[in-house]
Motif scaffolding. Sequence first.
Motif, PDB file in Angstrom:
ATOM      1  N   GLU A  33     -57.178   3.230 -36.994  1.00 14.64           N
ATOM      2  CA  GLU A  33     -56.031   2.363 -36.721  1.00 14.64           C
ATOM      3  C   GLU A  33     -55.622   1.533 -37.937  1.00 14.64           C
TER       4      GLU A  33
ATOM      5  N   LEU B 194     -52.288   1.903 -39.810  1.00 16.06           N
ATOM      6  CA  LEU B 194     -51.042   1.309 -39.325  1.00 16.06           C
ATOM      7  C   LEU B 194     -50.913  -0.171 -39.666  1.00 16.06           C
TER       8      LEU B 194
ATOM      9  N   TYR C  36     -43.866   0.686 -31.348  1.00 12.04           N
ATOM     10  CA  TYR C  36     -45.204   0.931 -31.891  1.00 12.04           C
ATOM     11  C   TYR C  36     -45.580   2.405 -31.736  1.00 12.04           C
ATOM     12  N   TYR C  37     -45.231   3.004 -30.595  1.00 13.35           N
ATOM     13  CA  TYR C  37     -45.522   4.420 -30.371  1.00 13.35           C
ATOM     14  C   TYR C  37     -44.783   5.288 -31.388  1.00 13.35           C
TER      15      TYR C  37
ATOM     16  N   ARG D 239     -46.719   5.219 -34.505  1.00 13.20           N
ATOM     17  CA  ARG D 239     -47.925   6.037 -34.371  1.00 13.20           C
ATOM     18  C   ARG D 239     -47.587   7.515 -34.614  1.00 13.20           C
TER      19      ARG D 239
ATOM     20  N   TYR E  31     -50.413  10.053 -35.041  1.00 12.41           N
ATOM     21  CA  TYR E  31     -51.183   9.603 -33.887  1.00 12.41           C
ATOM     22  C   TYR E  31     -50.396   9.851 -32.605  1.00 12.41           C
TER      23      TYR E  31
ATOM     24  N   ILE F 179     -50.585   5.520 -27.099  1.00  7.94           N
ATOM     25  CA  ILE F 179     -51.361   4.284 -27.221  1.00  7.94           C
ATOM     26  C   ILE F 179     -52.582   4.415 -26.322  1.00  7.94           C
TER      27      ILE F 179
ATOM     28  N   PRO G  52     -54.847  -3.815 -32.896  1.00 11.60           N
ATOM     29  CA  PRO G  52     -54.406  -2.640 -32.126  1.00 11.60           C
ATOM     30  C   PRO G  52     -54.719  -2.750 -30.637  1.00 11.60           C
TER      31      PRO G  52
ATOM     32  N   GLU H 140     -47.309  14.262 -30.741  1.00 12.98           N
ATOM     33  CA  GLU H 140     -48.104  14.452 -31.952  1.00 12.98           C
ATOM     34  C   GLU H 140     -48.500  15.904 -32.184  1.00 12.98           C
TER      35      GLU H 140
END
Length: 773
Positions: free
Chosen positions: A278, A281, A332-333, A336, A341, A344, A477, A590
Amino acid sequence: MKLCLVLLALVGCVCAFSVPTQKVKIADKDFLEKQKFLFEMVYRVEDPLMFEEWIKMGQKLIVDKAQYKEFDFYMEKFWESYKLGALLPKGEFFGSLVKTHHKQAYGLFNFFYYANDWETFVHNVAWARIHVNEGMFVYALTLAVIHKPEFEGLILPQIYEIFPQYFFNSKFVYEAEKFDYEVFSKLIMYEKEYKDILYKDVSEFSDNFYFYTKDWKTWQWYKMMGLDQEWYVEDKYFLRENLETFNKDPKYVDIMKGLKKFYMPVDYTRDIDFFNAESKLSYFTEDLGWNAYWYYLNMDYAFFLNGKEFGLDKDRRGEWWIYNVQQILARYYQERLANGYGDIPEFFWYKQIEYGYDPQLIYYNGVGYSYRKNYYDYQTYGNFEMFNQIQNFFSRVYKVLETGFYKTADGVVIDLRKPEAIKFIGNYLQGNVDTYDKYFFNYFYMLSHMYFADVDFYDFEVFPNVFLNFETMMRDPFFYTFYKKFTDVFYQFKYYLKPYTQKDLVYEGIKIKDVSVSKLVTYYDIVDFDVTTLLNDKMTFVDGEFVWDKALLARQARLNHKPFDFEFTIDSDKVQKGVVRVFLGPKFDEYGRVIPLVYNSKNFVQIDSFVYPFVAGTNTIKRSSKEFSWTAEDRTTYTELYKYVMLATEGKYDFPLDISEPHSAFPDRLVLPKGWESGMPMQFYFFVSPYTADYEQFSNFDYTYSSGVGSGTRYVDSKPFGYPFDRQIDEYTFFVPNGYFKDVKIFFVDTFAKYFEKKYAQFGTFDYSYFEF
C-alpha cells in the motif's frame, strides 16, 4: 490575486455552474485589522504568543453572560475545568475525536461563536492562544471563523500551513525546526567546496549511479538533481501550477522583494521504506490537498453542530456527508486501478488487518504517532466493550433497513423505503446530532475512531494517532477499508429503492450526439508548500509590527494533470435550460475484465456539472477543466497573504474579497487518476437533465465571497447527489438519448525520465525547466 476564502461547493453536483461575474468587494480598514489579527493568532501556534498588543488583550477570558448570545452547558463546563486546572494541558496531543477533548473544544468554540461583538471575541481568542492547548485552540478557532455569520470573508491559513507536522514526515519536520539562518549563512560560504566534493563523488559512479538510483527510488527527484535533501536558498518564485498568475502581478513581485526563501525537498512516507504494498499509493493518500479536503468537509458540517441552529439541515448534511464518503472511496479505487491494485480490502470484524501503516509523523510536542504493524488484530488488542458497541451499531442499522421502517424512542415512524430517507441514514452514519434517534445512534462515529486509535472512553492524555483527527486519518489505507462499511450501509439503503425507469431518466427533446475529449495527460509536478511556521528563529518587530522576512518552503512532487477540454454536440427541439453532469469512471478491473455497469456505477466520480441554456437546434458547448466550479488550483500561501494584508493596511494595495480559492474546494490536480504510460482505459458519462428552479439559487447570501453553507440555496436543483447513479442500475432502461458514454485513455508522462538518461548538467541546483514537456 486569488484568495482562499470560505466554503465553496466541494463536488460538482453542488454548484452546477461557476459563480456569476460580479464586482469583487475590496476590504476596508476594519476588515483588514480583523484579518491581521487572525493571521497573527495562528503564527507558530505551538510557541508562546509574541505579539505584545494581543498579549495585553489575552489576560482574561470574558465570562460575563451578558456578553454572549447564549451561555450554554459546554461553556460552563469549560470555565469550571479551567478554574480546576483540568483543561487539556498545552503541549499535549489533541484529538478532535477523543470524547474528553471534544467536550472541552466544544465549550471553547462556543465562547468564540456566541460572543456578542468583535472585542469580546478578540479577548477570548487572545486568552485561549495563551492558555489553551494549541490543537484545541486552532480547531475551535477554525470552526468559529467558518460558521460565525459576521465573519464571512475572513480566512485562516490552510491547516497544513498552521500545522505542517500533520502533513510532512518527521524527517523533514526535524530538519525544518532545527534550521538556523545564521548557521546556514555561514555554510553557504563554503558552498563551492562542498559542491566540488559532491561532483567528484558522483562522477565516480558515472552512469551506474543513475541506474542504481532509478531502480531504487525513482520518485526522489532531488537525488537526480543532486540536492540530497538539504536546505538550499534561491531568489526564485514559489512553485505552483498557477505560478504565472502571481509572477505577472507587479504588486506581487513588489511585496516579495527582500523575502529570503529557503527550500528543502521532501517525500512521502515511502522515503524511508515500503511498509507494505500500500505504500506505493502514498503519493495519493498523503497528498496535502486530499487530506485537507476531508478536514474542511468535516469542519463545514461538524457532527456536533445543531442542524437547525447552523442551517446545516437545509444543506442536506447527512446525505451530503455520506455521498462525499462514497465519492472519496470511488476516487481512491480509481487510483488503485492505476497502480494495478483491485478492490479496496474488506473489513471483517474477526480477522487481522493485513496492511499496517507507519505514518512517520511527529506531533509538535516531539511525540511520534503510533503505528499499526502488518496483520494487526484489533480483536486481540482493542477494548472489547467498544468493539461490541460498534458491531451492534452496524447490526442495528442493517436490521432497520431490512424492516423498511424505524420507530424512534418517542414513537415516530420513519419510512425507509422512500428516497428522502437518505438524510436519516446519512445522519446516523456521521453520528451527528441530527440523527433520528439520539438514544441509540449518537456519537457512534466518535466511538469508532477512538476504538481504532486505542483510546478508552475517558482517556484524557493519549498517544498521537492518525485516526483521531480529520486532517490525518486519510493517510492510513485502513481508513478506506473501514469507511467501506459506511458505504455498504449506503448501498443497502439504495438497494431497496426501485431503479429509475426510462421515463424517469429521459429528457424529451434533448439528445447528446457526441462529446469530444482532448488528450488526458497526468504527470508529477513539483510544488512549494509554506512551512514557515516551523521556523526556529527570533521574531523581528519594527515599530510594533512583525517583519515577515523569511519563508521556509517544502518542495514536494505530487500528482497533477494537463488541462483538458470537452466539446459537446447536443440537439434540442426547443429553447430550454438543462443541467449537464459529467462523471468519470473505470472501464476494466485490475484483471482487464469489463466491469458491468450494475457494479461499476459506484465507481464513477462526478467531476463537473453546470446549467446550460439550450437553443433550438444543434448546440456546441466547449468546457475546460479549468472551469470546473468545485475545484481550486494552488492557493495563495500564508506568507503571501500576510504580506498582502500588511500592504493593504498601509493603503498600498486593494485587498479583494472573492472565492476563487475556497479552502474546502477539491484539488483540481486530483481530478484524474495517475493513468499509465501506455494509456489507462477509462470512460466518461455525460447526462443532461431538466433544470428545475426549485428555489432561487444564491438568493440569501452574497456569492462573491461566501458559498452559503447553511443557506439552503447552494444547490442548482433538488436532485439526489450523484444522480442518475444514485440508485441500482437497470441496463434495459438506463440508456437514454440524453446520456452518453465516452471511452478515453489517461496517459502518464514520466517527467523524471530525462534525469535517468544522462547526467543533469546543472547538478546540485534545481531544474526550473522541469515542467517543460
